[in-house]
Design an enzyme around this catalytic site. Structure first.
Site, PDB file in Angstrom:
ATOM      1  N   LYS A 220      -4.531   7.834 107.468  1.00 18.44           N
ATOM      2  CA  LYS A 220      -5.639   7.922 107.219  1.00 18.44           C
ATOM      3  C   LYS A 220      -6.407   8.984 107.362  1.00 18.44           C
ATOM      4  O   LYS A 220      -5.729   9.850 107.652  1.00 18.44           O
ATOM      5  CB  LYS A 220      -6.418   7.136 108.564  1.00 18.44           C
ATOM      6  CG  LYS A 220      -6.408   7.719 110.250  1.00 18.44           C
ATOM      7  CD  LYS A 220      -6.405   6.939 111.544  1.00 18.44           C
ATOM      8  CE  LYS A 220      -6.380   7.799 112.589  1.00 18.44           C
ATOM      9  NZ  LYS A 220      -6.806   7.490 113.930  1.00 18.44           N
TER      10      LYS A 220
ATOM     11  N   TYR B 220     -26.429  35.847 103.972  1.00 12.57           N
ATOM     12  CA  TYR B 220     -27.688  35.566 103.616  1.00 12.57           C
ATOM     13  C   TYR B 220     -28.105  36.135 104.804  1.00 12.57           C
ATOM     14  O   TYR B 220     -27.260  36.282 105.818  1.00 12.57           O
ATOM     15  CB  TYR B 220     -27.339  33.809 103.693  1.00 12.57           C
ATOM     16  CG  TYR B 220     -26.420  32.917 102.229  1.00 12.57           C
ATOM     17  CD1 TYR B 220     -27.705  33.035 101.670  1.00 12.57           C
ATOM     18  CD2 TYR B 220     -25.952  32.695 102.087  1.00 12.57           C
ATOM     19  CE1 TYR B 220     -27.632  32.191 100.253  1.00 12.57           C
ATOM     20  CE2 TYR B 220     -25.789  31.417 100.761  1.00 12.57           C
ATOM     21  CZ  TYR B 220     -26.656  31.394 100.066  1.00 12.57           C
ATOM     22  OH  TYR B 220     -26.421  30.631  98.938  1.00 12.57           O
TER      23      TYR B 220
HETATM   24  C1  LIG Z   1      -5.783   7.421 114.691  1.00 12.12           C
HETATM   25  C2  LIG Z   1      -5.066   6.715 115.580  1.00 12.12           C
HETATM   26  C3  LIG Z   1      -3.435   6.903 116.184  1.00 12.12           C
HETATM   27  C4  LIG Z   1      -3.710   8.585 115.350  1.00 12.12           C
HETATM   28  O1  LIG Z   1      -3.158   9.010 116.401  1.00 12.12           O
HETATM   29  P1  LIG Z   1      -2.688  10.408 116.889  1.00 12.12           P
HETATM   30  O2  LIG Z   1      -2.849  10.437 118.087  1.00 12.12           O
HETATM   31  O3  LIG Z   1      -3.068  11.302 115.820  1.00 12.12           O
HETATM   32  O4  LIG Z   1      -1.417  10.490 117.096  1.00 12.12           O
HETATM   33  C5  LIG Z   1      -3.211   5.660 116.379  1.00 12.12           C
HETATM   34  N1  LIG Z   1      -3.728   4.747 116.224  1.00 12.12           N
HETATM   35  C6  LIG Z   1      -4.358   4.630 116.548  1.00 12.12           C
HETATM   36  C7  LIG Z   1      -5.217   3.296 116.816  1.00 12.12           C
HETATM   37  C8  LIG Z   1      -6.009   5.110 115.670  1.00 12.12           C
HETATM   38  O5  LIG Z   1      -6.761   4.859 116.015  1.00 12.12           O
END
Ligand SMILES: *Cc1c(COP(=O)(O)O)cnc(C)c1O
Length: 375
Positions: A40, A267
């Site tokens: 993601k 800036y």
């Molecule tokens: C983002 C997410 C993960 C991965 O989490 P990490 O801590 O980066 O390994 C796993 N399961 C769900 C439901 C998530 O939202």
């Protein structure tokens, strides 16, 4: 330094490190278990298509994403295997789930009702809330959970839960995680006893897979660990001998400029040269995801294996570095914002600490303007 990219600012992805991390994490899976990496948010800024396709070549054939359009992007670029959407999808987009063979999470009972009413059969994993109290139907609500299986448009191919503890290397946090996993597996068992098959169950993300792999499951969903980081420096220090950072963030030095004592730069002239000073202008800014809170000496960068402080305010597209003590820096040279240079290394966790956040946020905000190359 090898010139992997001719751009102004870019990300290098270390293929060997990614493979190493996959192997390290696979070792912790129970027999028959598989990775379902979280790709993601553009694979935590790494580049979702590049990462998922590379993982496909390592034999990884399941992924999770946050949104239907993240799933579609992977499919349109030829990513193979199961793709699970962890979050909300509007019922209007149900046809996309079919068209692109995406698996949708059932967020709770009423969401199941809504999706079932769309009149298209889709694959779903049921999210069970065992204490995080974010997404998921509460594990106590047996009737509602059972009812989901009765909906004829929902083909239940899995169920999962998510652990909420911060640092599973700590015994107290592990105890909480065990309690959650017990509630989850009991719920799954009861549904199976009632005649509802659930082919795939999963619980663990990075922290769980590293520190309580015995919780097991058919899949594990690591994100941050797969990229060779942890959220904080403290967590990273506990696993850094096992994992390797995948991402380096680099920028081209556009020019070098000598400031006379007393002159300011950037800036608001927030930087004032207290002595004759040589600065370099690096071609990267906060629009690329560099946290602006690293301005005025909070953050540092590596140039030719030396540490150069960030001076003045970080701009949208440029960042000023103090290179007075670093010999022979030339326009076209490379400044390393994340990664190694000589014997020095800056990790995403270092930057996160300086910016008052976690590495997940730093990485996932790295911008679309950066080129991404596998090396
Ligand atoms: C983002 C997410 C993960 C991965 O989490 P990490 O801590 O980066 O390994 C796993 N399961 C769900 C439901 C998530 O939202």
């Amino acid at each position: 330094m090898t010139d992997f990219c001719q751009g102004r600012a870019w990300i290098e992805l270390d293929r060997a490190a990614l493979r190493h991390n996959v192997e390290q994490l696979q070792k912790r899976l129970p027999p028959g278990g598989a990775l379902m990496p979280a790709v993601k948010a553009n694979a935590y800024g790494h580049g979702a298509v590049l990462i998922a396709k590379e993982l496909n070549t390592f034999g990884v054939d399941a992924f999770c994403v946050a949104s239907v359009f993240e799933g579609i992007e992977l499919r349109q670029n030829g990513v193979l295997g199961e793709i699970l959407i962890l979050g909300y999808t509007h019922p209007r987009y149900v046809p996309f789930l079919n068209q692109y063979r995406l698996t949708q999470t059932i967020l709770d009972y009423s969401y199941a009702l809504e999706l079932n009413a769309c009149g298209q059969t889709i694959n779903v994993h049921i999210k069970i809330d065992t204490g995080m109290h974010r997404l998921g139907e509460r594990f106590e609500n047996r009737k509602e959970l059972q009812q989901i299986f009765a909906y004829d448009q929902l083909r239940v191919t899995g169920a999962y839960t998510h652990l909420y503890a911060d640092d599973l290397s700590l015994p107290a946090d592990r105890a909480v995680a065990l309690e959650q996993s017990r509630a989850f597996y009991q719920t799954v068992k009861r549904m199976k006893e009632l005649g509802h098959p659930i082919p795939k169950v999963h619980v663990l993300a990075s922290g769980g897979l590293l520190h309580c792999p015995d919780i097991g499951g058919d899949y594990a969903r690591p994100g941050i660990a797969l990229y060779g980081q942890m959220s904080t420096k403290e967590e990273w220090s506990k696993v850094k001998h096992e994992l390797r950072p995948v991402l380096s963030l680099k920028a081209r030095i556009a020019l070098v400029k000598d400031l006379h004592r007393g002159e300011g730069a950037g800036y608001g002239h927030q930087f004032k040269a207290e002595q004759d000073t040589r600065i370099a202008v690096a071609s990267i800014g906060y629009a690329d995801g560099l946290p602006r809170s690293l301005s005025n000496g909070v953050g540092t960068v590596l140039v030719h294996g030396h540490i150069a402080p960030i001076v003045g305010r970080i701009c949208m597209d440029q960042t000023l570095l103090d290179i007075t003590d670093i010999p022979a820096v030339m326009p076209g040279d490379i400044a390393v914002f994340i990664g190694k240079s000589g014997s020095q290394e800056i990790t995403a966790c270092d930057i996160a600490e300086q910016a008052g956040t976690i590495s997940n946020e730093v990485l996932s905000r790295l911008g679309g303007r950066l080129e991404r190359v596998l090396v």
